[in-house]
Write an enzyme that holds these catalytic residues in place. Structure first.
Site, PDB file in Angstrom:
ATOM      1  N   LYS A 186       0.860  -1.182   0.000  1.00  0.00           N
ATOM      2  CA  LYS A 186       0.000   0.000   0.000  1.00  0.00           C
ATOM      3  C   LYS A 186       0.896   1.232   0.000  1.00  0.00           C
ATOM      4  O   LYS A 186       1.665   1.434   0.935  1.00  0.00           O
ATOM      5  CB  LYS A 186      -0.920  -0.019   1.222  1.00  0.00           C
ATOM      6  CG  LYS A 186      -1.970  -1.113   1.133  1.00  0.00           C
ATOM      7  CD  LYS A 186      -3.014  -1.015   2.210  1.00  0.00           C
ATOM      8  CE  LYS A 186      -4.052  -2.114   2.042  1.00  0.00           C
ATOM      9  NZ  LYS A 186      -4.855  -1.971   0.807  1.00  0.00           N
ATOM     10  N   ARG A 230     -10.272 -11.736  -0.558  1.00  0.00           N
ATOM     11  CA  ARG A 230     -11.074 -12.725  -1.298  1.00  0.00           C
ATOM     12  C   ARG A 230     -10.404 -14.087  -1.288  1.00  0.00           C
ATOM     13  O   ARG A 230     -11.069 -15.120  -1.370  1.00  0.00           O
ATOM     14  CB  ARG A 230     -11.325 -12.213  -2.729  1.00  0.00           C
ATOM     15  CG  ARG A 230     -10.081 -12.021  -3.543  1.00  0.00           C
ATOM     16  CD  ARG A 230     -10.309 -11.106  -4.748  1.00  0.00           C
ATOM     17  NE  ARG A 230     -10.349  -9.694  -4.382  1.00  0.00           N
ATOM     18  CZ  ARG A 230     -10.566  -8.702  -5.237  1.00  0.00           C
ATOM     19  NH1 ARG A 230     -10.767  -8.963  -6.522  1.00  0.00           N
ATOM     20  NH2 ARG A 230     -10.600  -7.455  -4.823  1.00  0.00           N
TER      21      ARG A 230
HETATM   22  N1  BES Z   1      -8.231  -4.189   2.919  1.00  0.00           N
HETATM   23  C1  BES Z   1      -8.294  -3.631   1.631  1.00  0.00           C
HETATM   24  C2  BES Z   1      -9.576  -2.835   1.373  1.00  0.00           C
HETATM   25  C3  BES Z   1      -9.834  -1.627   2.237  1.00  0.00           C
HETATM   26  C4  BES Z   1      -9.611  -0.362   1.731  1.00  0.00           C
HETATM   27  C5  BES Z   1     -10.358  -1.751   3.508  1.00  0.00           C
HETATM   28  C6  BES Z   1      -9.875   0.750   2.511  1.00  0.00           C
HETATM   29  C7  BES Z   1     -10.620  -0.637   4.284  1.00  0.00           C
HETATM   30  C8  BES Z   1     -10.383   0.613   3.792  1.00  0.00           C
HETATM   31  C9  BES Z   1      -8.207  -4.736   0.586  1.00  0.00           C
HETATM   32  O1  BES Z   1      -7.468  -5.848   0.960  1.00  0.00           O
HETATM   33  C10 BES Z   1      -7.551  -4.173  -0.619  1.00  0.00           C
HETATM   34  O2  BES Z   1      -6.434  -3.794  -0.521  1.00  0.00           O
HETATM   35  N2  BES Z   1      -8.264  -4.142  -1.744  1.00  0.00           N
HETATM   36  C11 BES Z   1      -7.759  -3.638  -2.964  1.00  0.00           C
HETATM   37  C12 BES Z   1      -8.069  -4.629  -4.055  1.00  0.00           C
HETATM   38  C13 BES Z   1      -7.452  -4.301  -5.385  1.00  0.00           C
HETATM   39  C14 BES Z   1      -5.963  -4.500  -5.321  1.00  0.00           C
HETATM   40  C15 BES Z   1      -8.055  -5.167  -6.450  1.00  0.00           C
HETATM   41  C16 BES Z   1      -8.452  -2.310  -3.241  1.00  0.00           C
HETATM   42  O3  BES Z   1      -9.663  -2.230  -3.092  1.00  0.00           O
HETATM   43  O4  BES Z   1      -7.760  -1.372  -3.600  1.00  0.00           O
HETATM   44 MN    MN Z   2      -5.404  -5.690   0.561  1.00  0.00          MN
END
Ligand code: BES
Ligand code: MN
Ligand code: ZN
Length: 508
Positions: free
Chosen positions: A284, A359
């Site tokens: 991230k 997922r």
């Molecule tokens: N844990 C995150 C999603 C999230 C974002 C939770 C903000 C709480 C607040 C999840 O694991 C994630 O990183 N999702 C990605 C998926 C993408 C790489 C397809 C996202 O939504 O950016």
């Molecule tokens: Mn994630």
């Protein structure tokens, strides 16, 4: 795999510090007197004021004058605070406006939340609330008490504060009915507090193992808790959960918490339990998003909280919680973007993005719930996608299902308690984006597409035949500002919604 074990001293220290600083003790009595330091009255707009009858003449004239001077007549959510006149044994009198008096439970909870803030502003510890004479007094007393308690939650684990107790006594003739109703709500409060504690605890102190230890504490309430360790997870063929967890020094866990309060096929709830989401090698990038990722186990926390709420009220429901837990980290052992993992169900997944890890662990968790428990229906709860936050923000959670009655029941419960749900599409077209050229599917949809929906379509491949709903609570679990029913920090989103739905008040 390296494992650090905590010293018993550290554990003892942490548990001592987790004592709440201020505990509100709620009671209901049919003695309509003004004893205590703070008196709370409720007023419906444009009507006489039956609750004020408990006041002797001096205080009543004083209060009436204050209402006049402040042009206060009981408008909904408005509060008037006056110092009690000289000679009174009371310190102060608070009047809460009930508007037209036709308030939903959620609105009554919010009044309780406002009251909690007001009470926190001074040191009075004996509070009498005259619910007598209000519309539906027993319900009002119970729901206002619930709101006070939810808003008064404090995360005490790391602060040194002396514990003290405050007494809240609701006075009404129907004290028994209020007390019976509140018994159920106080079980829900305990579930909400558990979910908040789990989410508020920094990831360094809430590893998959730590979470499993907290889950095991529910055994004392009659919940069957089993914890499957990495070896067992491997043996079950859960390559997706193992894969996500293998970059961490602290291995994954699969927690199963079963409250069997009724016979027949259970309801299965599967919760995303990423105790910290660094993103993995797709790390991230922005400091803002990574620093909130201790909350990425909020789905698992909400479901464990719901199990606690059911157990504490001995609810006649059969609920099995399946909680895959892992820490998504970067290391020489971590998944690489492009790796292929093998799910327990048999489908292989090309991991295009290590940050789409939720997922993956849910796929194995859902398979386990389905094959081990043959549930009559399945609900998963997950902080799954940033896409959901962009679509709905922090007020609504995203709801995905093809089952109209599940959609209706969950939406109604959400509206009733104020944990609102908004339906988003499941559509084959989004599923088509998940085709991989080297495996059965890949874990991300198309660039710039509907990320919350393609994630839901991924999950659908593992949901089996029984009715299934997916709730994306990304953005709902952690709040930088206070909310009507929670201080800043973890909200416990989901516990009240799922508890309400399970105990059948929305007619499901
Ligand atoms: N844990 C995150 C999603 C999230 C974002 C939770 C903000 C709480 C607040 C999840 O694991 C994630 O990183 N999702 C990605 C998926 C993408 C790489 C397809 C996202 O939504 O950016
Ligand atoms: Mn994630
Ligand atoms: Zn995540």
């Amino acid at each position: 795999m390296l494992k650090t074990s905590k010293s018993t001293l550290a554990v003892l220290f942490a548990s001592l510090l987790s004592m709440p600083a201020l505990a509100d003790k709620v009671s209901f009595s049919n003695e309509l007197n003004t004893q205590g330091e703070t008196l709370v009255l409720f007023k419906v707009q444009n009507t006489d004021f039956p609750g004020a009858r408990v006041l002797n003449d001096g205080s009543l004239t004083h209060l009436e004058r204050a209402m006049q001077v402040n042009q206060f007549d009981g408008e909904e959510g408005k509060m008037l605070e006056v110092l009690a006149p000289a000679g009174s044994q009371l310190n102060r009198i608070l009047v809460m406006g009930l508007g037209d008096g036709k308030l939903t439970d959620g609105e009554l909870n919010n009044l309780g939340g406002k009251l909690a803030d007001k009470l926190a502003a001074h040191k009075d510890t004996r509070i009498t609330l005259i619910a007598e004479g209000t519309p539906n007094a027993a319900n009002l007393a119970a729901e206002v008490a619930h709101g006070v308690k939810l808003k008064g939650y404090e995360f005490g684990r790391y602060v040194t504060k002396e514990a003290s107790e405050r007494k809240l006594r609701f006075a009404l003739t129907e004290a028994k009915a209020a007390s019976a109703e509140y018994a159920r709500l106080s079980a829900v409060e305990a579930g909400v507090a558990l979910a908040r504690d789990l989410v508020n605890t920094p990831a360094g102190d809430m590893t998959p193992e730590d979470f499993a230890i907290e889950a095991k504490k529910l055994k004392s309430l009659g919940v069957k808790v089993t914890v499957i360790e990495p070896k067992g997870i491997q043996k079950l063929g859960m390559g997706a959960l193992m894969g996500v967890g293998k970059g961490s020094l602290r291995g994954p866990r699969l927690v199963v918490a079963h409250w069997e309060g009724a016979e027949g096929a259970p309801v299965a709830m599967v919760g995303k339990g990423i105790t910290f989401d660094s993103g993995g090698y797709n790390i991230k990038a922005s400091g803002g998003s990574i620093s909130h990722m201790k909350s990425d186990m909020a789905g698992a926390a909400a479901i464990l909280g719901t199990v606690k709420a059911m157990a504490m009220q001995k609810a006649k429901v059969n609920l099995v919680a399946v909680l895959p837990l892992a820490e998504n980290m970067v290391s020489g052992d971590a998944l690489r973007p492009g790796d292929v993992v093998q799910t327990a169900q048999g489908l292989s997944v090309e991991v295009m993005n290590t940050d789409a890890e939720g997922r993956l662990i849910l796929a194995d968790g859902m398979w386990y719930a389905r094959t081990q428990y043959q549930p009559k229906l399945m609900i998963d709860v997950a902080t799954l996608t940033g896409s959901k936050v962009r679509a709905l923000g922090r007020e609504y959670a995203g709801l995905f299902s093809d089952d109209e009655s599940l959609i209706a029941g969950l939406t109604a419960s959400g509206a009733a308690v104020g944990e609102k749900l908004w339906r988003l599409p499941l559509d084959k077209a989004y599923g088509d984006e998940l085709k991989s050229s080297i495996a059965d599917l890949k874990n991300t949809g198309a660039e710039g597409s509907a990320g919350a929906s393609s994630a839901a379509m991924f999950l659908q491949r593992f949901a089996g035949e029984q009715p299934w709903a997916h709730i994306d609570i990304a953005g709902n679990a952690l709040s930088s500002a206070e909310k009507p029913l929670s201080p800043a920090g973890a909200t416990g989103f989901g516990v009240r919604l799922l508890s309400h739905w399970l105990t059948g008040q929305a007619g499901n």
